[in-house]
Design a protein around this motif. Structure first.
Motif, PDB file in Angstrom:
ATOM      1  N   VAL A 291       0.881  -1.184   0.000  1.00  0.00           N
ATOM      2  CA  VAL A 291       0.000   0.000   0.000  1.00  0.00           C
ATOM      3  C   VAL A 291       0.906   1.218   0.000  1.00  0.00           C
ATOM      4  N   GLY A 292       0.582   2.180  -0.843  1.00  0.00           N
ATOM      5  CA  GLY A 292       1.379   3.412  -0.921  1.00  0.00           C
ATOM      6  C   GLY A 292       1.069   4.371   0.219  1.00  0.00           C
ATOM      7  N   ARG A 293       1.871   5.437   0.285  1.00  0.00           N
ATOM      8  CA  ARG A 293       1.742   6.431   1.364  1.00  0.00           C
ATOM      9  C   ARG A 293       0.334   7.033   1.376  1.00  0.00           C
ATOM     10  N   HIS A 294      -0.322   6.954   2.536  1.00  0.00           N
ATOM     11  CA  HIS A 294      -1.645   7.556   2.670  1.00  0.00           C
ATOM     12  C   HIS A 294      -1.954   7.763   4.140  1.00  0.00           C
ATOM     13  N   SER A 295      -2.958   8.601   4.393  1.00  0.00           N
ATOM     14  CA  SER A 295      -3.550   8.597   5.733  1.00  0.00           C
ATOM     15  C   SER A 295      -4.971   8.090   5.537  1.00  0.00           C
ATOM     16  N   ASP A 296      -5.564   7.510   6.585  1.00  0.00           N
ATOM     17  CA  ASP A 296      -6.919   6.983   6.453  1.00  0.00           C
ATOM     18  C   ASP A 296      -7.924   8.125   6.568  1.00  0.00           C
ATOM     19  N   VAL A 297      -9.086   7.936   5.958  1.00  0.00           N
ATOM     20  CA  VAL A 297     -10.094   8.996   6.013  1.00  0.00           C
ATOM     21  C   VAL A 297     -11.093   8.764   7.158  1.00  0.00           C
ATOM     22  N   SER A 298     -10.792   7.807   7.993  1.00  0.00           N
ATOM     23  CA  SER A 298     -11.663   7.417   9.104  1.00  0.00           C
ATOM     24  C   SER A 298     -11.564   8.400  10.268  1.00  0.00           C
ATOM     25  N   THR A 299     -12.332   8.110  11.333  1.00  0.00           N
ATOM     26  CA  THR A 299     -12.133   8.795  12.618  1.00  0.00           C
ATOM     27  C   THR A 299     -10.936   8.097  13.285  1.00  0.00           C
ATOM     28  N   LEU A 300     -11.098   6.803  13.485  1.00  0.00           N
ATOM     29  CA  LEU A 300     -10.019   5.948  14.011  1.00  0.00           C
ATOM     30  C   LEU A 300      -9.974   4.692  13.154  1.00  0.00           C
ATOM     31  N   THR A 301      -8.792   4.112  12.998  1.00  0.00           N
ATOM     32  CA  THR A 301      -8.704   2.781  12.379  1.00  0.00           C
ATOM     33  C   THR A 301      -8.208   1.800  13.436  1.00  0.00           C
ATOM     34  N   PHE A 302      -8.844   0.640  13.460  1.00  0.00           N
ATOM     35  CA  PHE A 302      -8.588  -0.416  14.448  1.00  0.00           C
ATOM     36  C   PHE A 302      -8.059  -1.581  13.626  1.00  0.00           C
ATOM     37  N   LEU A 303      -6.740  -1.764  13.627  1.00  0.00           N
ATOM     38  CA  LEU A 303      -6.103  -2.650  12.641  1.00  0.00           C
ATOM     39  C   LEU A 303      -5.475  -3.896  13.270  1.00  0.00           C
ATOM     40  N   LEU A 304      -5.901  -5.035  12.739  1.00  0.00           N
ATOM     41  CA  LEU A 304      -5.302  -6.303  13.141  1.00  0.00           C
ATOM     42  C   LEU A 304      -4.319  -6.716  12.055  1.00  0.00           C
ATOM     43  N   GLN A 305      -3.075  -7.000  12.445  1.00  0.00           N
ATOM     44  CA  GLN A 305      -2.127  -7.523  11.448  1.00  0.00           C
ATOM     45  C   GLN A 305      -1.668  -8.909  11.895  1.00  0.00           C
ATOM     46  N   ASP A 306      -1.179  -9.701  10.936  1.00  0.00           N
ATOM     47  CA  ASP A 306      -0.655 -11.020  11.307  1.00  0.00           C
ATOM     48  C   ASP A 306       0.807 -10.875  11.747  1.00  0.00           C
ATOM     49  N   ASN A 307       1.550 -11.973  11.774  1.00  0.00           N
ATOM     50  CA  ASN A 307       2.905 -11.944  12.359  1.00  0.00           C
ATOM     51  C   ASN A 307       4.020 -11.651  11.335  1.00  0.00           C
ATOM     52  N   ILE A 308       3.658 -11.195  10.136  1.00  0.00           N
ATOM     53  CA  ILE A 308       4.675 -11.026   9.082  1.00  0.00           C
ATOM     54  C   ILE A 308       5.382  -9.669   9.150  1.00  0.00           C
ATOM     55  N   GLY A 309       4.641  -8.620   9.439  1.00  0.00           N
ATOM     56  CA  GLY A 309       5.247  -7.272   9.479  1.00  0.00           C
ATOM     57  C   GLY A 309       5.273  -6.623   8.116  1.00  0.00           C
ATOM     58  N   GLY A 310       5.648  -5.338   8.089  1.00  0.00           N
ATOM     59  CA  GLY A 310       5.720  -4.605   6.821  1.00  0.00           C
ATOM     60  C   GLY A 310       4.980  -3.283   6.839  1.00  0.00           C
ATOM     61  N   LEU A 311       4.310  -2.971   7.949  1.00  0.00           N
ATOM     62  CA  LEU A 311       3.629  -1.668   8.050  1.00  0.00           C
ATOM     63  C   LEU A 311       4.624  -0.631   8.573  1.00  0.00           C
ATOM     64  N   TYR A 312       4.733   0.482   7.852  1.00  0.00           N
ATOM     65  CA  TYR A 312       5.640   1.574   8.234  1.00  0.00           C
ATOM     66  C   TYR A 312       4.847   2.858   8.415  1.00  0.00           C
ATOM     67  N   VAL A 313       5.212   3.615   9.448  1.00  0.00           N
ATOM     68  CA  VAL A 313       4.511   4.846   9.799  1.00  0.00           C
ATOM     69  C   VAL A 313       5.505   5.994   9.728  1.00  0.00           C
ATOM     70  N   ARG A 314       5.085   7.130   9.180  1.00  0.00           N
ATOM     71  CA  ARG A 314       6.010   8.267   9.130  1.00  0.00           C
ATOM     72  C   ARG A 314       6.183   8.862  10.527  1.00  0.00           C
ATOM     73  N   LYS A 315       7.406   9.137  10.905  1.00  0.00           N
ATOM     74  CA  LYS A 315       7.631   9.852  12.163  1.00  0.00           C
ATOM     75  C   LYS A 315       7.249  11.301  11.901  1.00  0.00           C
ATOM     76  N   MET A 316       6.342  11.800  12.726  1.00  0.00           N
ATOM     77  CA  MET A 316       5.757  13.112  12.462  1.00  0.00           C
ATOM     78  C   MET A 316       6.790  14.187  12.156  1.00  0.00           C
TER      79      MET A 316
END
Ligand SMILES: COc1cc(/C=C/C(=O)SCCNC(=O)CCNC(=O)[C@H](O)C(C)(C)COP(=O)(O)OP(=O)(O)OC[C@H]2O[C@@H](n3cnc4c(N)ncnc43)[C@H](O)[C@@H]2OP(=O)(O)O)ccc1O
Ligand SMILES: O=C(O)CCC(=O)C(=O)O
Ligand SMILES: [Fe+2]
Length: 352
Positions: free
Chosen positions: A223-248
């Motif tokens: 998934v490319g760089r984005h922010s979600d359009v939600s109020t909050l996102t409640f995300l379950l991920q499996d044990n593989i990894g790969g999600l990266y978050v920008r340091k503000m």
């Protein structure tokens, strides 16, 4: 039949319902060119801070005022955090991940029954990448997107392979989602959750994401760089990894390590707008993986499509200047879905 020319891969994945899972299973040695991202959109590992991490918040004692403080602080300073001991049973989490694998394991001619063209309802959509017709390069991800209207509608239209598990995950998460939003509202002096709940959590969408093994993971993204359009996102991920978050406010990225039983929470644009910028929706992206298939299951907690969103009156009470206009939430979401992922650009739609 396997496609023979490069352009046929788009047809095979997008139109024929094979998705990137179908391409992955062809065993290609090289990534089809449609999936090659421009250099600046690939994940540059030299920009990843391996010594930093987003907060992990223990929710086992909800009477401890420290918990709400940590949540509000994380929403302000990081826009992302993980929660542990949150009360959603581990079996519910395991079951929905397994149901995700079961859905994507179905043959293409079963999954395509839920594509935009064929689905019996707009509320169920199987697709690949993000918005293929608007993207310069495609993303290495298949998804099933389920907009919740009622138990009856879900039971009738959601795919049998995953509907019970997806509904159960949503139901069992309801309490902690409401608690998180209440804590965030309290810190804005906007306590009246009974009147605020429809605006903050009046609609929910659950996506089942499948990221198959990729031949050249370094050339593309899940998934490319984005922010979600939600109020909050409640995300379950499996044990593989790969999600990266920008340091503000930096060009550095932080990996979100899988923690067994945890849930990742992120602030979406709707909450950034309602809090007049106090809570921040932060850019994130997902890497493709050369050795493992990955699944994730976000619940997007949203206003209702017909809601008008803008900075909450409680936040502006002290004379603070509004940074965002009042916008119809479905217009905001349609704007997000009209273009490829473009980082934090979507929120400009609501800026004054
Ligand atoms: C898929 O990969 C993703 C997804 C995401 C998602 C992140 C989020 O934050 S999702 C939370 C979105 N919020 C809501 O769904 C709640 C509010 N809902 C609404 O406002 C409306 O239901 C609507 C989503 C705007 C749809 O309105 P409607 O009047 O029914 O219009 P449509 O004609 O169905 O759709 C308009 C337009 O949007 C595109 N679209 C709709 N649903 C989806 C979907 N589930 N996935 C992808 N695209 C969708 C669709 O292209 C429509 O345009 P067309 O030109 O095709 O007609 C984050 C990261 C990801 O990689
Ligand atoms: O798969 C993930 O970890 C995150 C996916 C995501 O950002 C999304 O679906 O909005
Ligand atoms: Fe996201």
């Amino acid at each position: 039949m396997a496609p023979s020319f490069s352009d046929d891969y788009t047809h095979f994945a997008v139109k024929k319902g094979h998705g990137v899972k179908g391409i992955s299973e062809l065993g290609l040695k090289a990534l089809p060119k449609q999936y090659i991202q421009p250099l600046e959109e690939r994940i540059d590992m030299t920009k990843v801070l391996d010594k930093e991490s987003i907060p992990v918040i223990d929710m086992s004692n909800l009477d401890d005022p420290n918990v709400a403080d940590q949540i509000a602080n994380a929403a302000e300073k990081w826009g992302f955090f993980q929660i542990v001991n949150h009360g959603v049973p581990i079996e519910v989490l395991e079951d929905v991940k397994e149901a995700t694998r079961s859905f994507f394991q179905l043959p293409a001619d079963e999954k395509i029954k839920f594509s935009q063209e064929n689905s019996p309802t707009k509320h169920v959509r199987f697709g690949t990448s993000f918005i293929p017709k608007a993207e310069k390069a495609l993303e290495w991800k298949d998804y099933l997107s389920l907009f919740y209207v009622s138990d009856e509608e879900s039971s009738t239209f959601w795919p049998a392979a995953c509907k019970n598990e997806a509904i159960e995950f949503m139901k069992k998460s309801e309490f902690v989602i409401k608690w998180l939003l209440q804590a965030l509202m309290q810190k804005l002096n906007a306590e009246n959750m009974d009147s605020k709940a429809p605006l903050l959590m009046g609609s929910k969408r659950i996506n089942l994401n499948y990221y198959p093994i990729c031949p050249n993971p370094e050339l593309t993204v899940g998934v490319g760089r984005h922010s979600d359009v939600s109020t909050l996102t409640f995300l379950l991920q499996d044990n593989i990894g790969g999600l990266y978050v920008r340091k503000m406010e930096t060009d550095a990225w932080i990996h979100v390590p899988p923690i067994s039983g945890s849930i990742v929470i992120n602030v979406g644009d709707a909450l950034q707008i309602m809090s007049n910028g106090k809570y921040k929706s932060v850019e994130h992206r997902v890497a493709a993986n050369g050795s493992n298939n990955r699944v994730s299951v976000p619940i997007f907690v949203n206003p209702r499509p017909e809601d008008i969103i803008g900075p909450l009156p409680e936040v502006l009470r002290n004379g603070e200047k509004a940074m965002y206009k009042q916008v119809l939430y479905s217009d905001y979401v349609k704007h997000f879905f009209r273009k490829g992922h473009d980082g934090k650009e979507t929120i400009d739609f609501a800026k004054i």
